[in-house]
Design an enzyme around this catalytic site. Structure first.
Site, PDB file in Angstrom:
ATOM      1  N   LYS A  22       0.833  -1.209   0.000  1.00 34.11           N
ATOM      2  CA  LYS A  22       0.000   0.000   0.000  1.00 34.11           C
ATOM      3  C   LYS A  22       0.868   1.259   0.000  1.00 34.11           C
ATOM      4  O   LYS A  22       0.662   2.179  -0.802  1.00 34.11           O
ATOM      5  CB  LYS A  22      -0.909  -0.006   1.227  1.00 34.11           C
ATOM      6  CG  LYS A  22      -1.592   1.340   1.522  1.00 34.11           C
ATOM      7  CD  LYS A  22      -2.347   1.267   2.831  1.00 34.11           C
ATOM      8  CE  LYS A  22      -3.002   2.595   3.188  1.00 34.11           C
ATOM      9  NZ  LYS A  22      -2.042   3.576   3.734  1.00 34.11           N
ATOM     10  N   ASN A  23       1.842   1.316   0.906  1.00 33.40           N
ATOM     11  CA  ASN A  23       2.648   2.529   1.040  1.00 33.40           C
ATOM     12  C   ASN A  23       3.462   2.816  -0.214  1.00 33.40           C
ATOM     13  O   ASN A  23       3.598   3.969  -0.635  1.00 33.40           O
ATOM     14  CB  ASN A  23       3.568   2.411   2.256  1.00 33.40           C
ATOM     15  CG  ASN A  23       2.790   2.425   3.567  1.00 33.40           C
ATOM     16  OD1 ASN A  23       1.653   2.877   3.605  1.00 33.40           O
ATOM     17  ND2 ASN A  23       3.392   1.925   4.626  1.00 33.40           N
ATOM     18  N   ARG A  97      -4.975  10.600   3.094  1.00 37.23           N
ATOM     19  CA  ARG A  97      -3.741  11.227   3.559  1.00 37.23           C
ATOM     20  C   ARG A  97      -2.635  11.158   2.504  1.00 37.23           C
ATOM     21  O   ARG A  97      -1.810  12.057   2.387  1.00 37.23           O
ATOM     22  CB  ARG A  97      -3.261  10.575   4.858  1.00 37.23           C
ATOM     23  CG  ARG A  97      -2.021  11.295   5.377  1.00 37.23           C
ATOM     24  CD  ARG A  97      -1.619  10.933   6.762  1.00 37.23           C
ATOM     25  NE  ARG A  97      -0.466  11.755   7.142  1.00 37.23           N
ATOM     26  CZ  ARG A  97      -0.544  12.980   7.628  1.00 37.23           C
ATOM     27  NH1 ARG A  97      -1.720  13.534   7.816  1.00 37.23           N
ATOM     28  NH2 ARG A  97       0.543  13.665   7.930  1.00 37.23           N
ATOM     29  N   ASP A 121      -5.646   7.930   9.001  1.00 40.00           N
ATOM     30  CA  ASP A 121      -5.755   7.329  10.327  1.00 40.00           C
ATOM     31  C   ASP A 121      -5.858   8.382  11.423  1.00 40.00           C
ATOM     32  O   ASP A 121      -5.233   9.446  11.333  1.00 40.00           O
ATOM     33  CB  ASP A 121      -4.520   6.462  10.618  1.00 40.00           C
ATOM     34  CG  ASP A 121      -4.483   5.225   9.750  1.00 40.00           C
ATOM     35  OD1 ASP A 121      -5.562   4.734   9.401  1.00 40.00           O
ATOM     36  OD2 ASP A 121      -3.379   4.765   9.441  1.00 40.00           O
ATOM     37  N   ASP A 320       4.123   0.482  11.862  1.00 38.74           N
ATOM     38  CA  ASP A 320       2.849  -0.056  11.390  1.00 38.74           C
ATOM     39  C   ASP A 320       2.562  -1.457  11.905  1.00 38.74           C
ATOM     40  O   ASP A 320       1.431  -1.941  11.778  1.00 38.74           O
ATOM     41  CB  ASP A 320       2.810  -0.065   9.856  1.00 38.74           C
ATOM     42  CG  ASP A 320       2.593   1.322   9.276  1.00 38.74           C
ATOM     43  OD1 ASP A 320       2.198   2.226  10.041  1.00 38.74           O
ATOM     44  OD2 ASP A 320       2.816   1.509   8.067  1.00 38.74           O
ATOM     45  N   MET A 342       6.324   7.107  17.723  1.00 40.57           N
ATOM     46  CA  MET A 342       5.975   8.108  16.721  1.00 40.57           C
ATOM     47  C   MET A 342       4.593   8.726  16.908  1.00 40.57           C
ATOM     48  O   MET A 342       4.417   9.928  16.700  1.00 40.57           O
ATOM     49  CB  MET A 342       6.082   7.498  15.321  1.00 40.57           C
ATOM     50  CG  MET A 342       7.506   7.135  14.938  1.00 40.57           C
ATOM     51  SD  MET A 342       7.617   6.501  13.247  1.00 40.57           S
ATOM     52  CE  MET A 342       7.086   7.929  12.301  1.00 40.57           C
TER      53      MET A 342
END
Length: 435
Positions: A22-23, A97, A121, A320, A342
């Site tokens: 996905k990223n 995003r 998110d 993640d 984070m």
């Protein structure tokens, strides 16, 4: 609101193939705006975030073909930049995003971009300063419209190369600045750059398009700007977050799974951290085989102190997967400190795990101590609402382990990152109903 109804307590068995990353897909699809020529991308996952980005590009005027499953061809040779001013664009990009990564290609090629405060998110504050400070160094100017809550980005002259020290090793920030710099005049140096496999893949794609970039896989990128880029063909890597999620599912349900074609060399420390939790992983060619384990014991440090699982910039552990490691630790023999550095809201979902019988102490927004039960106490079923992609998949993994019927609402969050996860898991023996 859609939901999953999960009947827990069923073992999984069989083989599963991870989707495309996905990223990475978000980044390389945005990069297609850097050229007027055709760009072919393979292994694109069929998930909400990616599909929304493709819809957005199509509305911007990008010609898009879909000749094969998971293969798309993009050609941005006749964009309608007026669409960027419409409420439709602002609404659609605010929901996604990843739309922030449109700014780099648009400002580099067309000298103009506009972006609302991005959505995505709800995991805490996620600043855009890294993106904006880097592009300002390249010569872009920013204006914030308080009424529309939008950032307007302009470059009256062409962008120029510059030395840029990133305040944080932001993945999307690095990607955005990298895409802007490949068409800037002169040399750009990006120090403290993120170097995750997603960035490495984006860099490889840009080089195949004619960009001049040195420092692949390092935190120091040196870019010599070029006048234009050409088309290319690119294949997205398997999603390492999905690979880790499947390992977690196998561990939690004491199931044997084969995870196919994982691109093992791009998983970094992920397999090793699972092994520290006592999970057995066997590598066979490019597959991971997770054998069924009724018990797994957490490794301690040499001095006997509690194991700490902490996220860090690559090649450290990706944040993640911390939610997955946390739920896996609930069934381990031993204790684990999960330290999420984070994002200050990413661990708040543990209150639902506590309701299910997990022994977890939330120390503060960033740290949780998990007291593993060694499967002595069955988790109870419950009703939950997914706040984000990663908490959602952690809830699903927990529900697969729990006794009874659980329900997870707001599963659109899970669908944003996991392709047809209910159908794929049901094929392995899970009992999941989508309502």
């Amino acid at each position: 609101m859609s939901s999953f109804i999960i009947e827990g307590g069923h073992k999984l068995a069989g083989t599963i193939v991870p989707q495309g990353s996905k990223n990475e897909a978000l980044q390389v699809i945005c990069a297609t705006l850097l050229t007027s020529e055709r760009v072919t991308i393979h292994n694109i996952p069929d998930i909400i975030d990616i599909n929304n980005l493709i819809i957005l590009l199509r509305k911007m005027g990008v010609k898009i073909e879909h000749p094969l499953s998971k293969t798309y061809i993009f050609q941005a040779n006749d964009l309608n930049l007026d669409y960027l001013q419409t409420n439709d664009f602002l609404a659609k990009s605010a929901f996604l995003r990843g739309s922030i990564m449109l700014v780099g290609p648009l400002i580099a090629r067309f000298g103009y971009a506009i972006v609302p405060k991005p959505g995505g998110d709800k995991i805490g504050r996620r600043r855009l300063d890294t993106h904006f400070a880097g592009m300002q160094k390249l010569g872009a100017t920013f204006t914030y419209d308080t009424k529309r809550c939008t950032y307007e980005v302009k470059s009256n002259d062409s962008l120029h190369g510059e030395y840029i020290l990133l305040e944080e090793a932001s993945v999307t920030g690095t990607a955005n600045i990298l895409m802007a710099s490949v068409l800037a005049e002169g040399k750009t140096t990006i120090y403290n750059a993120a170097c995750e496999p997603y960035l490495q893949q984006l860099t490889k794609m840009l080089i195949s398009m004619g960009a001049q970039i040195n420092g692949l896989a390092s935190n120091l990128l040196v870019i010599e700007g070029t006048r234009s880029l050409h088309g290319c063909e690119h294949t997205v890597l398997p999603d390492m977050i999905e690979v880790g999620s499947f390992i977690g599912m196998a561990a939690m349900t004491a199931s044997e799974l084969r995870i196919k074609n994982v691109s093992y060399n791009n998983l970094g420390v992920i397999p090793d951290v699972f092994r520290k939790l006592g999970i057995i992983l066997n590598k066979e060619d490019d597959d991971i085989i997770v054998p069924a384990q009724e018990s797994y014991t957490v490794n301690t440090f040499i001095d006997g102190s509690i194991l700490i699982v902490v996220d860090a910039p690559w090649p450290g552990l990706t944040p993640d997967l911390l939610s997955v490691f946390l739920v896996v630790a609930t069934q381990a023999n031993g204790n684990v400190l999960i330290h999420q550095k984070m994002f200050e809201s990413r661990l708040f979902f543990v209150d639902k795990l506590i309701d299910m019988g997990a022994q977890i102490i939330l120390c503060d927004p960033h740290r949780a101590i998990v007291i593993g039960s060694d499967r002595k106490y069955n988790l109870r079923s419950t009703t939950m609402t997914s706040p984000d992609i990663r908490a959602g998949i952690a809830m699903l993994i927990t529900a697969l382990n729990a006794q009874g019927i659980s329900q997870i609402y707001n599963i659109d969050q899970i669908d944003r990152g996991y392709e047809a996860i209910d159908k794929r898991l049901n094929a392995l023996g899970a009992k999941i109903i989508r309502t």
